[in-house]
Design a protein around this motif. Structure first.
Motif, short mmCIF file in Angstrom:
data_model
loop_
_atom_site.label_atom_id
_atom_site.label_comp_id
_atom_site.label_asym_id
_atom_site.label_seq_id
_atom_site.Cartn_x
_atom_site.Cartn_y
_atom_site.Cartn_z
N THR A 91 7.57 18.12 -3.60
CA THR A 91 8.96 17.69 -3.68
C THR A 91 9.28 16.68 -2.60
N ALA A 92 9.76 15.52 -3.01
CA ALA A 92 10.04 14.43 -2.06
C ALA A 92 10.64 13.26 -2.83
N VAL A 93 11.08 12.28 -2.06
CA VAL A 93 11.41 10.98 -2.64
C VAL A 93 10.14 10.14 -2.56
N TYR A 94 9.75 9.56 -3.68
CA TYR A 94 8.53 8.77 -3.75
C TYR A 94 8.86 7.29 -3.77
N TYR A 95 8.12 6.54 -2.96
CA TYR A 95 8.36 5.12 -2.80
C TYR A 95 7.15 4.30 -3.23
N CYS A 96 7.43 3.24 -3.93
CA CYS A 96 6.42 2.24 -4.26
C CYS A 96 6.44 1.18 -3.15
N ALA A 97 5.25 0.70 -2.77
CA ALA A 97 5.17 -0.30 -1.71
C ALA A 97 4.15 -1.37 -2.08
N ALA A 98 4.44 -2.60 -1.72
CA ALA A 98 3.57 -3.73 -2.04
C ALA A 98 3.15 -4.47 -0.78
N ASP A 99 1.89 -4.80 -0.72
CA ASP A 99 1.36 -5.63 0.36
C ASP A 99 1.69 -7.08 0.02
N GLY A 100 2.44 -7.74 0.88
CA GLY A 100 2.85 -9.11 0.61
C GLY A 100 1.70 -10.10 0.67
N ALA A 101 0.65 -9.76 1.42
CA ALA A 101 -0.53 -10.61 1.48
C ALA A 101 -1.39 -10.39 0.24
N ARG A 102 -2.12 -11.39 -0.14
CA ARG A 102 -2.96 -11.26 -1.34
C ARG A 102 -4.31 -10.66 -0.99
N PHE A 103 -4.93 -10.06 -2.02
CA PHE A 103 -6.31 -9.57 -1.95
C PHE A 103 -6.49 -8.44 -0.95
N GLY A 104 -5.49 -7.59 -0.84
CA GLY A 104 -5.56 -6.48 0.10
C GLY A 104 -6.33 -5.29 -0.43
N GLY A 105 -6.58 -4.35 0.47
CA GLY A 105 -7.36 -3.17 0.14
C GLY A 105 -6.51 -1.93 -0.04
N THR A 106 -7.14 -0.78 0.19
CA THR A 106 -6.47 0.49 -0.05
C THR A 106 -5.85 1.01 1.24
N TRP A 107 -4.79 0.32 1.65
CA TRP A 107 -4.16 0.67 2.93
C TRP A 107 -3.44 2.00 2.86
N SER A 108 -3.52 2.78 3.95
CA SER A 108 -2.76 4.02 4.03
C SER A 108 -1.62 3.94 5.04
N SER A 109 -1.61 2.90 5.85
CA SER A 109 -0.53 2.76 6.83
C SER A 109 0.65 2.04 6.21
N PRO A 110 1.86 2.57 6.39
CA PRO A 110 3.04 1.89 5.84
C PRO A 110 3.24 0.50 6.44
N ARG A 111 2.66 0.25 7.59
CA ARG A 111 2.83 -1.06 8.24
C ARG A 111 2.10 -2.17 7.51
#
Length: 126
Positions: A91-111
């Motif tokens: 149970t939570a609020v779920y957020y979609c996030a996009a990396d603004g840079a191209r060709f990124g990987g499987t990041w786990s940090s919100p930064r």
């Protein structure tokens, strides 16, 4: 202006399933890594899953491994989060996030993510 909008949240019983999706305006998913995060009441935002720009690599939080699946689909490479065997602790609020840079990987940090949706609420009842 980039806007991400999540959908698919709701109320479900424990053991049930939901599929979240993310729509974008002012942004194209193609070529960009995507992630899903969640925030439960009184807790910090936490990583759930991410997928590389190609869709060939994914990464999951230990708490959701084997139950959640992140994918990219349709001609827009829309990111999805299939959630199975849901538990009350999901149970939570779920957020979609996009990396603004191209060709990124499987990041786990919100930064690593530049754009965020407003969230969709998922409530799992016991």
């Amino acid at each position: 202006q980039v806007q991400l909008v999540e959908s698919g949240g709701g109320l479900v019983q424990a053991g049930g399933s939901l599929r979240l999706s993310c729509a974008a305006s002012g942004f194209t998913f193609t070529g960009h890594a995507m992630g899903w995060f969640r925030q439960a009441p009184g807790k910090d935002r936490e990583f759930v899953a991410s997928i590389s720009w190609t869709g060939s690599s994914s990464n999951y939080a230990d708490s959701v491994k084997g139950r959640f699946t992140i994918s990219r689909g349709d001609t827009k490479n829309t990111p999805y989060l299939q959630m199975n065997s849901l538990k009350p602790e999901d149970t939570a609020v779920y957020y979609c996030a996009a990396d603004g840079a191209r060709f990124g990987g499987t990041w786990s940090s919100p930064r690593q993510y530049d754009y965020w949706g407003q969230g969709t609420r998922v409530t799992v009842s016991s």
